[in-house]
Design a protein around this motif. Structure first.
Motif, PDB file in Angstrom:
ATOM      1  N   LYS A 210     -20.055  26.091  72.469  1.00 57.74           N
ATOM      2  CA  LYS A 210     -19.421  26.818  71.365  1.00 57.74           C
ATOM      3  C   LYS A 210     -20.028  26.249  70.097  1.00 57.74           C
ATOM      4  O   LYS A 210     -20.373  25.156  69.808  1.00 57.74           O
ATOM      5  N   PHE A 211     -20.455  27.356  69.374  1.00 55.43           N
ATOM      6  CA  PHE A 211     -21.337  26.844  68.147  1.00 55.43           C
ATOM      7  C   PHE A 211     -21.029  28.105  67.033  1.00 55.43           C
ATOM      8  O   PHE A 211     -20.870  29.173  67.583  1.00 55.43           O
ATOM      9  N   ASP A 212     -21.684  27.777  65.886  1.00 49.01           N
ATOM     10  CA  ASP A 212     -21.502  28.754  64.832  1.00 49.01           C
ATOM     11  C   ASP A 212     -22.606  29.633  64.865  1.00 49.01           C
ATOM     12  O   ASP A 212     -22.687  30.692  65.711  1.00 49.01           O
ATOM     13  N   GLU A 213     -23.572  29.639  63.991  1.00 50.76           N
ATOM     14  CA  GLU A 213     -24.888  30.316  63.749  1.00 50.76           C
ATOM     15  C   GLU A 213     -25.916  30.040  64.792  1.00 50.76           C
ATOM     16  O   GLU A 213     -26.899  30.857  65.091  1.00 50.76           O
ATOM     17  N   PHE A 214     -26.000  28.878  65.011  1.00 53.03           N
ATOM     18  CA  PHE A 214     -27.366  28.161  65.686  1.00 53.03           C
ATOM     19  C   PHE A 214     -27.187  27.022  66.689  1.00 53.03           C
ATOM     20  O   PHE A 214     -26.059  26.336  66.347  1.00 53.03           O
ATOM     21  N   LEU A 215     -27.525  27.105  67.936  1.00 51.26           N
ATOM     22  CA  LEU A 215     -27.523  26.047  68.926  1.00 51.26           C
ATOM     23  C   LEU A 215     -28.837  25.230  68.675  1.00 51.26           C
ATOM     24  O   LEU A 215     -29.634  25.952  68.976  1.00 51.26           O
ATOM     25  N   PRO A 216     -28.851  23.867  68.262  1.00 55.69           N
ATOM     26  CA  PRO A 216     -30.072  23.026  68.126  1.00 55.69           C
ATOM     27  C   PRO A 216     -30.784  23.249  69.654  1.00 55.69           C
ATOM     28  O   PRO A 216     -30.334  22.971  70.687  1.00 55.69           O
ATOM     29  N   ASP A 217     -32.017  23.279  69.585  1.00 56.20           N
ATOM     30  CA  ASP A 217     -32.813  23.360  70.584  1.00 56.20           C
ATOM     31  C   ASP A 217     -32.750  22.301  71.584  1.00 56.20           C
ATOM     32  O   ASP A 217     -32.979  22.453  72.897  1.00 56.20           O
ATOM     33  N   TYR A 218     -32.523  20.906  70.928  1.00 60.18           N
ATOM     34  CA  TYR A 218     -32.501  19.940  71.788  1.00 60.18           C
ATOM     35  C   TYR A 218     -31.358  19.801  72.488  1.00 60.18           C
ATOM     36  O   TYR A 218     -31.203  19.261  73.591  1.00 60.18           O
ATOM     37  N   ILE A 219     -30.336  20.357  71.973  1.00 56.73           N
ATOM     38  CA  ILE A 219     -29.055  20.430  73.071  1.00 56.73           C
ATOM     39  C   ILE A 219     -29.323  21.598  74.019  1.00 56.73           C
ATOM     40  O   ILE A 219     -28.970  21.515  75.106  1.00 56.73           O
ATOM     41  N   TYR A 220     -29.809  22.606  73.694  1.00 50.22           N
ATOM     42  CA  TYR A 220     -30.229  23.772  74.779  1.00 50.22           C
ATOM     43  C   TYR A 220     -31.053  23.190  75.901  1.00 50.22           C
ATOM     44  O   TYR A 220     -30.787  23.451  77.071  1.00 50.22           O
ATOM     45  N   GLN A 221     -32.077  22.252  75.454  1.00 51.02           N
ATOM     46  CA  GLN A 221     -33.009  21.855  76.474  1.00 51.02           C
ATOM     47  C   GLN A 221     -32.313  20.785  77.241  1.00 51.02           C
ATOM     48  O   GLN A 221     -32.656  20.649  78.389  1.00 51.02           O
ATOM     49  N   THR A 222     -31.519  19.787  76.787  1.00 48.63           N
ATOM     50  CA  THR A 222     -30.910  18.788  77.269  1.00 48.63           C
ATOM     51  C   THR A 222     -29.809  19.350  78.416  1.00 48.63           C
ATOM     52  O   THR A 222     -29.720  18.805  79.588  1.00 48.63           O
ATOM     53  N   VAL A 223     -29.036  20.113  77.998  1.00 46.71           N
ATOM     54  CA  VAL A 223     -28.149  20.860  78.854  1.00 46.71           C
ATOM     55  C   VAL A 223     -28.657  21.789  79.813  1.00 46.71           C
ATOM     56  O   VAL A 223     -28.302  22.093  80.927  1.00 46.71           O
ATOM     57  N   GLN A 224     -29.922  22.173  79.537  1.00 44.00           N
ATOM     58  CA  GLN A 224     -30.595  22.939  80.691  1.00 44.00           C
ATOM     59  C   GLN A 224     -29.936  24.287  80.830  1.00 44.00           C
ATOM     60  O   GLN A 224     -29.825  24.862  82.189  1.00 44.00           O
ATOM     61  N   LEU A 225     -29.618  24.881  79.724  1.00 48.61           N
ATOM     62  CA  LEU A 225     -28.811  26.092  79.943  1.00 48.61           C
ATOM     63  C   LEU A 225     -29.603  27.361  80.395  1.00 48.61           C
ATOM     64  O   LEU A 225     -29.209  28.521  81.016  1.00 48.61           O
ATOM     65  N   ASN A 226     -31.081  27.273  80.382  1.00 47.50           N
ATOM     66  CA  ASN A 226     -32.053  28.190  80.959  1.00 47.50           C
ATOM     67  C   ASN A 226     -31.775  28.167  82.453  1.00 47.50           C
ATOM     68  O   ASN A 226     -32.233  29.216  83.187  1.00 47.50           O
ATOM     69  N   ASN A 227     -31.421  27.127  83.140  1.00 50.61           N
ATOM     70  CA  ASN A 227     -31.130  27.093  84.467  1.00 50.61           C
ATOM     71  C   ASN A 227     -29.687  27.513  85.115  1.00 50.61           C
ATOM     72  O   ASN A 227     -29.605  27.599  86.163  1.00 50.61           O
ATOM     73  N   LEU A 228     -28.971  28.060  84.191  1.00 52.95           N
ATOM     74  CA  LEU A 228     -27.746  28.263  84.321  1.00 52.95           C
ATOM     75  C   LEU A 228     -27.315  29.711  84.181  1.00 52.95           C
ATOM     76  O   LEU A 228     -27.931  30.389  83.331  1.00 52.95           O
ATOM     77  N   GLN A 229     -26.403  30.233  84.921  1.00 54.95           N
ATOM     78  CA  GLN A 229     -26.179  31.705  84.909  1.00 54.95           C
ATOM     79  C   GLN A 229     -24.788  32.072  84.034  1.00 54.95           C
ATOM     80  O   GLN A 229     -23.883  31.532  84.380  1.00 54.95           O
ATOM     81  N   GLN A 230     -25.067  32.778  82.816  1.00 57.20           N
ATOM     82  CA  GLN A 230     -24.018  32.884  81.971  1.00 57.20           C
ATOM     83  C   GLN A 230     -22.810  33.874  82.455  1.00 57.20           C
ATOM     84  O   GLN A 230     -23.366  34.582  83.478  1.00 57.20           O
ATOM     85  N   THR A 231     -21.449  33.526  82.414  1.00 58.47           N
ATOM     86  CA  THR A 231     -20.457  34.157  82.795  1.00 58.47           C
ATOM     87  C   THR A 231     -19.440  34.750  82.024  1.00 58.47           C
ATOM     88  O   THR A 231     -19.369  33.766  80.787  1.00 58.47           O
TER      89      THR A 231
END
Length: 247
Positions: A210-231
């Motif tokens: 959960k976030f307001d206007e932006f999700l910092p890239d370092y969090i996106y990359q560390t959590v590896q959201l690109n490898n997960l399927q949103q539901t």
């Protein structure tokens, strides 16, 4: 108190304004992804200050719906916008009791909350409802009106364990929600143990970002959201479905 339409819309207007809608992404994760995230998240985010020594706390929510089960069917049909009420406590304790309204609109989420006393919560759970007071928070006034007009009633308890992480940059909150369980025995809401039943396959858990206007890239990359399927996973919806009946 005698309610007219004007009274109702006036109450709705009182809780509008200064709305802070947030992005909310959800992902189903397996045991390996869970353990990976348990290792990665502490390197970039702080554990929530309210957690225990194990970095978790228990959440117990009592969800409400009206006589037409509107919240359930709005979720099933993907209605935009939609909202639902719940009462929430932590670690089975009545020390902090919150009445919350969660609203989904245009892909974003808004949450409003106010405090309840245990007496108020018990009155609501019993079906008697709170006693009207002009000094009540606007959110509680809206809830009161809905109980009177559309028979808003408690339906299901949803309980799980949460490992939460926070970051001021972007006002980001990442949570690992574990051991989702439920019961329709609403009268046990304040019991230390509710005897809830687990409803997901072993090892199936939920990641929320959960976030307001932006999700910092370092969090996106560390959590590896690109490898997960949103539901569009909904704890409330799934727990109302549990057992194949609507209660």
């Amino acid at each position: 108190m005698n309610f007219q339409k004007n009274n109702f819309f006036a109450l709705l207007n009182q809780i509008q304004g200064c709305d802070n809608y947030r992005h909310e992404y959800k992902y189903i994760i397996n045991p390996y992804q869970l353990e990976d995230l348990r290792l990665r998240l502490p390197t970039i985010m702080q554990s929530d200050a309210h957690t225990d020594s194990g970095g978790e706390y228990q959440i117990r929510s009592l969800y409400f719906d009206d006589y037409e089960n509107s919240s359930f069917y709005d979720k099933e049909n993907g209605t935009d916008s939609r909202e639902k009420f719940r009462i929430r406590i932590y670690n089975g304790s009545a020390d902090v009791i919150k009445l919350e309204l969660k609203k989904k609109e245009r892909g974003k989420t808004l949450k409003k909350a106010c405090s309840l006393t245990k007496e108020q919560a018990e009155q609501i759970i019993s079906g008697n409802g709170v006693i009207w007071d002009d000094g009540m928070p606007p959110l509680l006034k809206k809830f009161y009106v809905l109980q009177k007009t559309v028979n808003l009633q408690p339906k299901v308890i949803v309980e799980y364990d949460r490992a939460p992480f926070v970051c001021e940059n972007g006002n980001v909150r990442v949570t690992l929600d574990l051991n989702l369980r439920t019961t329709a025995d609403i009268n046990r809401f304040f019991d230390k143990q509710t005897n809830c039943a687990l409803i997901l396959p072993t090892g199936t858990n939920l990641l929320e970002v959960k976030f307001d206007e932006f999700l910092p890239d370092y969090i996106y990359q560390t959590v590896q959201l690109n490898n997960l399927q949103q539901t569009s996973f909904s704890k409330f919806y799934l727990c109302r479905q549990f057992g194949g009946i609507l209660i």
